[in-house]
Design a protein around this motif. Structure first.
Motif, PDB file in Angstrom:
ATOM      1  N   THR A 120     121.059  -0.932 -39.323  1.00  0.00           N
ATOM      2  CA  THR A 120     122.089  -1.441 -38.941  1.00  0.00           C
ATOM      3  C   THR A 120     123.279  -0.159 -39.002  1.00  0.00           C
ATOM      4  OG1 THR A 120     122.586  -1.649 -41.574  1.00  0.00           O
ATOM      5  CG2 THR A 120     121.809  -3.629 -40.160  1.00  0.00           C
ATOM      6  N   PRO A 121     124.455  -0.210 -38.660  1.00  0.00           N
ATOM      7  CA  PRO A 121     125.233   0.999 -38.728  1.00  0.00           C
ATOM      8  C   PRO A 121     125.568   1.288 -40.240  1.00  0.00           C
ATOM      9  CG  PRO A 121     126.324  -0.643 -37.207  1.00  0.00           C
ATOM     10  CD  PRO A 121     125.000  -1.344 -37.891  1.00  0.00           C
ATOM     11  N   GLU A 122     125.788   0.183 -41.317  1.00  0.00           N
ATOM     12  CA  GLU A 122     125.743   0.600 -42.647  1.00  0.00           C
ATOM     13  C   GLU A 122     124.411   1.367 -43.322  1.00  0.00           C
ATOM     14  OE1 GLU A 122     125.878  -2.630 -41.479  1.00  0.00           O
ATOM     15  OE2 GLU A 122     128.147  -2.544 -41.429  1.00  0.00           O
ATOM     16  N   GLN A 123     123.134   1.067 -42.605  1.00  0.00           N
ATOM     17  CA  GLN A 123     122.136   1.729 -43.108  1.00  0.00           C
ATOM     18  C   GLN A 123     121.847   3.094 -42.426  1.00  0.00           C
ATOM     19  OE1 GLN A 123     119.308  -1.321 -41.682  1.00  0.00           O
ATOM     20  NE2 GLN A 123     118.850  -1.950 -43.455  1.00  0.00           N
ATOM     21  N   LYS A 125     124.406   5.108 -42.004  1.00  0.00           N
ATOM     22  CA  LYS A 125     125.287   5.668 -42.631  1.00  0.00           C
ATOM     23  C   LYS A 125     124.692   6.054 -44.301  1.00  0.00           C
ATOM     24  CE  LYS A 125     129.604   3.949 -41.097  1.00  0.00           C
ATOM     25  NZ  LYS A 125     130.873   3.203 -41.287  1.00  0.00           N
ATOM     26  N   GLN A 126     123.973   5.113 -44.727  1.00  0.00           N
ATOM     27  CA  GLN A 126     123.256   5.538 -45.903  1.00  0.00           C
ATOM     28  C   GLN A 126     122.191   6.498 -45.680  1.00  0.00           C
ATOM     29  OE1 GLN A 126     121.672   1.885 -47.826  1.00  0.00           O
ATOM     30  NE2 GLN A 126     121.184   2.973 -49.619  1.00  0.00           N
TER      31      GLN A 126
END
Length: 131
Positions: A120-123, A125-126
């Motif tokens: 996912t986009p959040e993953q 970034k992380q």
């Protein structure tokens, strides 16, 4: 025959993991040399489907890498993977010729692009923050 055994073990591990509801710690340990470390996978809170997709991508990528390497390089690469080193560290353990570096650059770029379709986009970034 000896060369086919690690591939067979990996294929069995992949088959087991794909048929299971979750990837067992044993399978993760067998395939720990990958595009993501076990620690990164845990921190990213990957779904079962994502773990399976990352595992398939890792196996395909490592297979593509092995096709570029000569026998001695393959031995070094496989040993590094067996020790649990990530794919990038296993590649760094091998003395590459310039043409191999260009080929491997393409393989790793392709793997990064495919990884973006799994996370996912959040993953993403992380993951970028943890490197």
């Amino acid at each position: 025959m000896e060369k086919k055994i690690p591939q067979l073990v990996m294929a069995i591990a992949l088959g087991v993991s794909l048929s299971a509801a979750a990837i067992s710690p044993q399978v993760m340990a067998q395939t720990s040399g990958g595009l993501l470390t076990a620690e990164q996978m845990k921190k990213l809170h990957l779904s079962v489907e994502q773990k399976q997709a990352v595992l398939r991508l890792t196996l395909r990528t490592n297979d593509r890498i092995l096709k570029i390497l000569d026998r001695d390089q393959q031995r070094i690469f496989r040993n590094a993977i067996k020790e649990g080193k990530p794919t990038s560290e296993a590649i760094n353990a091998v003395a590459l010729r310039p043409e191999q570096k260009a080929q491997l650059s393409k393989v790793t770029q392709d793997a990064r692009v495919e990884m973006l379709t799994i996370l996912t986009p959040e993953q993403v970034k992380q993951l970028q923050g943890s490197r």
